[in-house]
Design a protein around this motif. Structure first.
Motif, PDB file in Angstrom:
ATOM      1  N   ARG A  53     -23.392  -2.032   2.780  1.00 23.74           N
ATOM      2  CA  ARG A  53     -22.421  -3.125   2.922  1.00 23.74           C
ATOM      3  C   ARG A  53     -22.828  -4.336   2.097  1.00 23.74           C
ATOM      4  NH1 ARG A  53     -21.468  -4.516   8.960  1.00 23.74           N
ATOM      5  NH2 ARG A  53     -23.709  -4.708   8.908  1.00 23.74           N
ATOM      6  N   SER A  54     -21.826  -4.992   1.503  1.00 27.17           N
ATOM      7  CA  SER A  54     -22.073  -6.178   0.689  1.00 27.17           C
ATOM      8  C   SER A  54     -22.353  -7.384   1.584  1.00 27.17           C
ATOM      9  CB  SER A  54     -20.862  -6.467  -0.191  1.00 27.17           C
ATOM     10  OG  SER A  54     -19.787  -6.939   0.605  1.00 27.17           O
ATOM     11  N   VAL A  55     -22.821  -8.454   0.973  1.00 24.06           N
ATOM     12  CA  VAL A  55     -23.065  -9.698   1.698  1.00 24.06           C
ATOM     13  C   VAL A  55     -21.781 -10.146   2.385  1.00 24.06           C
ATOM     14  CG1 VAL A  55     -23.693 -12.130   1.460  1.00 24.06           C
ATOM     15  CG2 VAL A  55     -24.915 -10.411   0.125  1.00 24.06           C
ATOM     16  N   ASN A  56     -20.665 -10.113   1.684  1.00 25.45           N
ATOM     17  CA  ASN A  56     -19.375 -10.524   2.266  1.00 25.45           C
ATOM     18  C   ASN A  56     -19.031  -9.702   3.502  1.00 25.45           C
ATOM     19  OD1 ASN A  56     -19.303 -12.010  -0.074  1.00 25.45           O
ATOM     20  ND2 ASN A  56     -17.244 -11.360  -0.660  1.00 25.45           N
ATOM     21  N   GLU A  57     -19.192  -8.398   3.403  1.00 22.85           N
ATOM     22  CA  GLU A  57     -18.862  -7.513   4.526  1.00 22.85           C
ATOM     23  C   GLU A  57     -19.747  -7.791   5.735  1.00 22.85           C
ATOM     24  OE1 GLU A  57     -17.299  -3.621   2.033  1.00 22.85           O
ATOM     25  OE2 GLU A  57     -19.447  -3.867   2.401  1.00 22.85           O
ATOM     26  N   ILE A  58     -21.011  -8.053   5.500  1.00 21.40           N
ATOM     27  CA  ILE A  58     -21.937  -8.348   6.605  1.00 21.40           C
ATOM     28  C   ILE A  58     -21.544  -9.643   7.299  1.00 21.40           C
ATOM     29  CG2 ILE A  58     -24.315  -9.024   7.127  1.00 21.40           C
ATOM     30  CD1 ILE A  58     -25.122  -6.929   4.921  1.00 21.40           C
ATOM     31  N   LEU A  59     -21.250 -10.683   6.531  1.00 19.03           N
ATOM     32  CA  LEU A  59     -20.863 -11.958   7.129  1.00 19.03           C
ATOM     33  C   LEU A  59     -19.554 -11.818   7.888  1.00 19.03           C
ATOM     34  CD1 LEU A  59     -21.814 -14.440   4.263  1.00 19.03           C
ATOM     35  CD2 LEU A  59     -23.186 -13.732   6.236  1.00 19.03           C
ATOM     36  N   ALA A  60     -18.569 -11.165   7.295  1.00 20.09           N
ATOM     37  CA  ALA A  60     -17.263 -10.997   7.948  1.00 20.09           C
ATOM     38  C   ALA A  60     -17.376 -10.210   9.247  1.00 20.09           C
ATOM     39  CB  ALA A  60     -16.285 -10.320   6.992  1.00 20.09           C
ATOM     40  N   ALA A  61     -18.252  -9.211   9.268  1.00 19.94           N
ATOM     41  CA  ALA A  61     -18.398  -8.375  10.458  1.00 19.94           C
ATOM     42  C   ALA A  61     -19.169  -9.070  11.585  1.00 19.94           C
ATOM     43  CB  ALA A  61     -19.110  -7.072  10.085  1.00 19.94           C
ATOM     44  N   ASN A  62     -19.932 -10.104  11.259  1.00 20.86           N
ATOM     45  CA  ASN A  62     -20.808 -10.708  12.265  1.00 20.86           C
ATOM     46  C   ASN A  62     -20.470 -12.146  12.644  1.00 20.86           C
ATOM     47  OD1 ASN A  62     -23.088  -8.679  12.852  1.00 20.86           O
ATOM     48  ND2 ASN A  62     -22.822  -8.593  10.640  1.00 20.86           N
ATOM     49  N   TRP A  63     -19.669 -12.822  11.863  1.00 24.80           N
ATOM     50  CA  TRP A  63     -19.291 -14.192  12.208  1.00 24.80           C
ATOM     51  C   TRP A  63     -18.122 -14.184  13.173  1.00 24.80           C
ATOM     52  CZ3 TRP A  63     -19.239 -16.860   6.738  1.00 24.80           C
ATOM     53  CH2 TRP A  63     -20.550 -17.210   6.392  1.00 24.80           C
ATOM     54  N   ASP A  64     -18.065 -15.188  14.055  1.00 21.06           N
ATOM     55  CA  ASP A  64     -16.924 -15.372  14.936  1.00 21.06           C
ATOM     56  C   ASP A  64     -15.696 -15.699  14.092  1.00 21.06           C
ATOM     57  OD1 ASP A  64     -18.510 -14.995  17.198  1.00 21.06           O
ATOM     58  OD2 ASP A  64     -18.921 -17.150  17.405  1.00 21.06           O
ATOM     59  N   GLN A  65     -14.535 -15.363  14.618  1.00 18.06           N
ATOM     60  CA  GLN A  65     -13.294 -15.586  13.890  1.00 18.06           C
ATOM     61  C   GLN A  65     -13.078 -17.057  13.550  1.00 18.06           C
ATOM     62  OE1 GLN A  65     -11.425 -12.970  12.764  1.00 18.06           O
ATOM     63  NE2 GLN A  65     -10.368 -14.518  11.544  1.00 18.06           N
ATOM     64  N   ASP A  66     -13.522 -17.966  14.427  1.00 16.69           N
ATOM     65  CA  ASP A  66     -13.319 -19.395  14.136  1.00 16.69           C
ATOM     66  C   ASP A  66     -14.133 -19.838  12.917  1.00 16.69           C
ATOM     67  OD1 ASP A  66     -15.625 -19.122  15.839  1.00 16.69           O
ATOM     68  OD2 ASP A  66     -15.608 -21.299  16.105  1.00 16.69           O
ATOM     69  N   ILE A  67     -15.310 -19.242  12.701  1.00 10.82           N
ATOM     70  CA  ILE A  67     -16.086 -19.545  11.489  1.00 10.82           C
ATOM     71  C   ILE A  67     -15.347 -19.016  10.267  1.00 10.82           C
ATOM     72  CG2 ILE A  67     -18.204 -19.062  10.200  1.00 10.82           C
ATOM     73  CD1 ILE A  67     -19.693 -19.052  12.886  1.00 10.82           C
ATOM     74  N   ILE A  68     -14.901 -17.778  10.327  1.00 15.17           N
ATOM     75  CA  ILE A  68     -14.194 -17.157   9.204  1.00 15.17           C
ATOM     76  C   ILE A  68     -12.953 -17.964   8.839  1.00 15.17           C
ATOM     77  CG2 ILE A  68     -12.865 -15.104   8.505  1.00 15.17           C
ATOM     78  CD1 ILE A  68     -14.914 -13.478  10.227  1.00 15.17           C
ATOM     79  N   ASP A  69     -12.229 -18.448   9.850  1.00 14.85           N
ATOM     80  CA  ASP A  69     -10.991 -19.195   9.598  1.00 14.85           C
ATOM     81  C   ASP A  69     -11.237 -20.595   9.045  1.00 14.85           C
ATOM     82  OD1 ASP A  69      -9.499 -17.058  10.479  1.00 14.85           O
ATOM     83  OD2 ASP A  69      -9.224 -17.862  12.504  1.00 14.85           O
ATOM     84  N   SER A  70     -12.377 -21.197   9.361  1.00 10.90           N
ATOM     85  CA  SER A  70     -12.537 -22.611   9.020  1.00 10.90           C
ATOM     86  C   SER A  70     -13.606 -22.930   7.976  1.00 10.90           C
ATOM     87  CB  SER A  70     -12.815 -23.422  10.286  1.00 10.90           C
ATOM     88  OG  SER A  70     -13.972 -22.939  10.929  1.00 10.90           O
ATOM     89  N   ILE A  71     -14.456 -21.980   7.597  1.00 12.37           N
ATOM     90  CA  ILE A  71     -15.507 -22.298   6.624  1.00 12.37           C
ATOM     91  C   ILE A  71     -14.895 -22.570   5.250  1.00 12.37           C
ATOM     92  CG2 ILE A  71     -16.028 -19.886   6.039  1.00 12.37           C
ATOM     93  CD1 ILE A  71     -19.012 -20.816   5.818  1.00 12.37           C
ATOM     94  N   ARG A  72     -15.398 -23.631   4.611  1.00 18.83           N
ATOM     95  CA  ARG A  72     -14.972 -24.020   3.272  1.00 18.83           C
ATOM     96  C   ARG A  72     -16.213 -24.464   2.503  1.00 18.83           C
ATOM     97  NH1 ARG A  72     -11.362 -22.239   5.599  1.00 18.83           N
ATOM     98  NH2 ARG A  72      -9.195 -22.836   5.728  1.00 18.83           N
TER      99      ARG A  72
END
Length: 154
Positions: A53-72
């Protein structure tokens, strides 16, 4: 003149022997637990490849949805890869709107990012840009001549 000043700064920050680096974290947020005795920095090409798995896939699979929606912003990661293919997050530059503690990067990278085996320890550098629901990942190299620069995809 500007290029000479940048070159001098890069050279003075790091102890190079060719492209071999000794005990150097590249970014301000430093983590412990990595064997930094001697490692090669990718400079002109990708020298070690992610196994699963790529770095992106690991972060997406393990971060809460609120982090994914709001990180900039941009996260820049320096990851040491040992000859066995295991990761150790060494340093990070956090130019995002999230606190590093909330992102849990050290555990996520060290425990989940696997690489192909390599002959020597390698420092891989990633820049991840988060904007809206889009993510852009770039692999960076570092050399005295070019400074930080984007490596071509493998």
């Amino acid at each position: 003149m500007k290029r000479a000043v940048i070159f001098f700064c890069v050279i003075s920050m790091f102890s190079f022997t060719g492209n071999v680096m000794f005990s150097q974290e590249l970014f301000p947020e430093k983590y412990e637990g990595c064997n930094m005795e001697r490692f090669v920095v990718e400079n002109d090409s990708v020298s070690v490849r992610v196994k699963s798995r790529s770095v992106n896939e690991i972060l997406a699979a393990n971060w809460d949805q609120d982090i994914i929606d709001s990180i900039r912003g941009i996260l820049t990661l320096q990851i040491l890869v040992n000859p066995g293919g295991y990761s150790c997050l060494l340093s990070v530059r956090n130019d995002t709107n999230m606190a590093l503690e909330r992102l849990n990067l050290k555990t996520l990278i060290d425990d989940n990012l696997e690489w192909d085996r390599t002959a020597e320890s390698v420092s891989a550098i990633f820049a991840i840009r988060f904007y809206g629901r889009e993510v852009e990942l770039k692999r960076l190299g570092l050399s005295g001549e070019k400074g930080f620069h984007v490596l071509s995809p493998p």
